[in-house]
Design a protein around this motif. Structure first.
Motif, PDB file in Angstrom:
ATOM      1  N   GLN A 146      40.187  36.648 -54.626  1.00 27.15           N
ATOM      2  CA  GLN A 146      41.382  35.904 -55.016  1.00 27.15           C
ATOM      3  C   GLN A 146      41.924  35.142 -53.815  1.00 27.15           C
ATOM      4  O   GLN A 146      42.241  35.728 -52.786  1.00 27.15           O
ATOM      5  N   MET A 172      41.330  44.529 -59.125  1.00 24.17           N
ATOM      6  CA  MET A 172      41.656  43.637 -58.015  1.00 24.17           C
ATOM      7  C   MET A 172      42.477  44.400 -56.972  1.00 24.17           C
ATOM      8  O   MET A 172      43.587  44.852 -57.249  1.00 24.17           O
ATOM      9  N   ASN A 180      42.068  40.634 -65.325  1.00 26.34           N
ATOM     10  CA  ASN A 180      42.343  40.815 -63.901  1.00 26.34           C
ATOM     11  C   ASN A 180      43.447  41.863 -63.755  1.00 26.34           C
ATOM     12  O   ASN A 180      44.595  41.618 -64.131  1.00 26.34           O
ATOM     13  N   VAL A 222      32.194  42.655 -53.318  1.00 22.66           N
ATOM     14  CA  VAL A 222      33.061  42.361 -54.447  1.00 22.66           C
ATOM     15  C   VAL A 222      32.431  41.275 -55.318  1.00 22.66           C
ATOM     16  O   VAL A 222      31.548  40.536 -54.887  1.00 22.66           O
ATOM     17  N   GLU A 223      32.898  41.185 -56.548  1.00 23.61           N
ATOM     18  CA  GLU A 223      32.457  40.120 -57.443  1.00 23.61           C
ATOM     19  C   GLU A 223      33.437  38.962 -57.485  1.00 23.61           C
ATOM     20  O   GLU A 223      33.078  37.850 -57.884  1.00 23.61           O
ATOM     21  N   PHE A 224      34.690  39.236 -57.067  1.00 24.57           N
ATOM     22  CA  PHE A 224      35.725  38.217 -57.135  1.00 24.57           C
ATOM     23  C   PHE A 224      36.566  38.246 -55.867  1.00 24.57           C
ATOM     24  O   PHE A 224      36.916  39.316 -55.361  1.00 24.57           O
ATOM     25  N   ILE A 266      38.461  43.621 -64.192  1.00 33.23           N
ATOM     26  CA  ILE A 266      38.285  43.429 -62.758  1.00 33.23           C
ATOM     27  C   ILE A 266      39.359  44.226 -62.041  1.00 33.23           C
ATOM     28  O   ILE A 266      40.563  43.979 -62.233  1.00 33.23           O
ATOM     29  N   GLY A 293      37.396  43.328 -57.147  1.00 38.59           N
ATOM     30  CA  GLY A 293      37.872  42.077 -56.590  1.00 38.59           C
ATOM     31  C   GLY A 293      38.751  42.356 -55.387  1.00 38.59           C
ATOM     32  O   GLY A 293      39.272  43.461 -55.223  1.00 38.59           O
TER      33      GLY A 293
END
Length: 218
Positions: free
Chosen positions: A149, A95, A67, A145-147, A93, A115
């Protein structure tokens, strides 16, 4: 670097944007590691600040995700290109904290794994309202996005998590540094949990995962 200044994490002072790379690399980044963080006093004294490329080289290329929190817009494309150059596109990732940075990344590096940090209007310490949560989640889905937070006190309902998971978006929760929070976040259904105390909380995490799977029949 994590902060805007080098004061907390090194023996130096000053804003990172006012220092050269050479000046930052001359600082001691290990002497402030504390026993409370499970480090023995002085163990890392003299440790220098690595570049991102040097830090990446410390990790294997399989078995974990990285990340990489980009706090400035200038960094997102550079980080994505570095991941491609080092063969870590699927592992890293990128982010993004700001929506404009995420949109730049999606435009210039559509192949990167993206992310989004789901702060509402940049406020990290204010819980979502139900409407704000829906807006952030809808934006994450639209941005591809794939992630996502999720920040402290910004909890997701089971319906919101299903919405995200149905669209291939996994959630990371920041941060669980005690047993109670760790158990609550795992039970809520998040995919990943950030913690500063992995060695202490890893058994709690595994136990919570086992309990959650037993409840859901997975």
């Amino acid at each position: 670097m994590h902060d805007e200044t080098v004061d907390r994490t090194t023996d130096g002072t000053g804003r990172i944007c006012d220092l050269t790379l050479a000046q930052i690399r001359a600082l001691d980044a290990g002497s402030k590691k504390s026993p409370e963080q499970s480090y023995s006093s002085g163990q890392f004294k003299g440790e220098r600040v690595p570049t991102l490329e040097e830090a990446l080289a410390c990790f294997p290329k399989t078995g974990l995700l990285l990340n990489i929190h980009c706090k400035t817009g200038d960094a997102v494309v550079e980080v994505a290109e570095l991941l491609r150059r080092t063969g870590r596109v699927r592992q890293g990732i990128v982010m993004c904290e700001e929506r404009r940075d995420l949109e730049t990344l999606r435009e210039k590096c559509p192949w990167a794994r993206a992310g989004y940090i789901g702060s509402y209007e940049g406020n990290w310490h204010r819980p979502w309202t139900a409407e704000q949560a829906d807006e952030v989640i809808a934006y994450a889905a639209k941005a591809g996005v794939e992630f996502l937070q999720v920040l402290p006190e910004c909890h997701c309902t089971p319906e919101q998590l299903r919405f995200l998971h149905d669209r291939g978006i996994r959630t990371t929760y920041f941060v669980a540094d005690d047993e109670k929070t760790m158990r609550e976040i795992v039970a809520e259904g998040h995919d990943f949990v950030f913690t500063d105390f992995y060695s202490c909380l890893e058994p709690v995490y595994r136990q919570a995962i086992h309990s959650a799977r037993r409840r859901t029949g997975m």
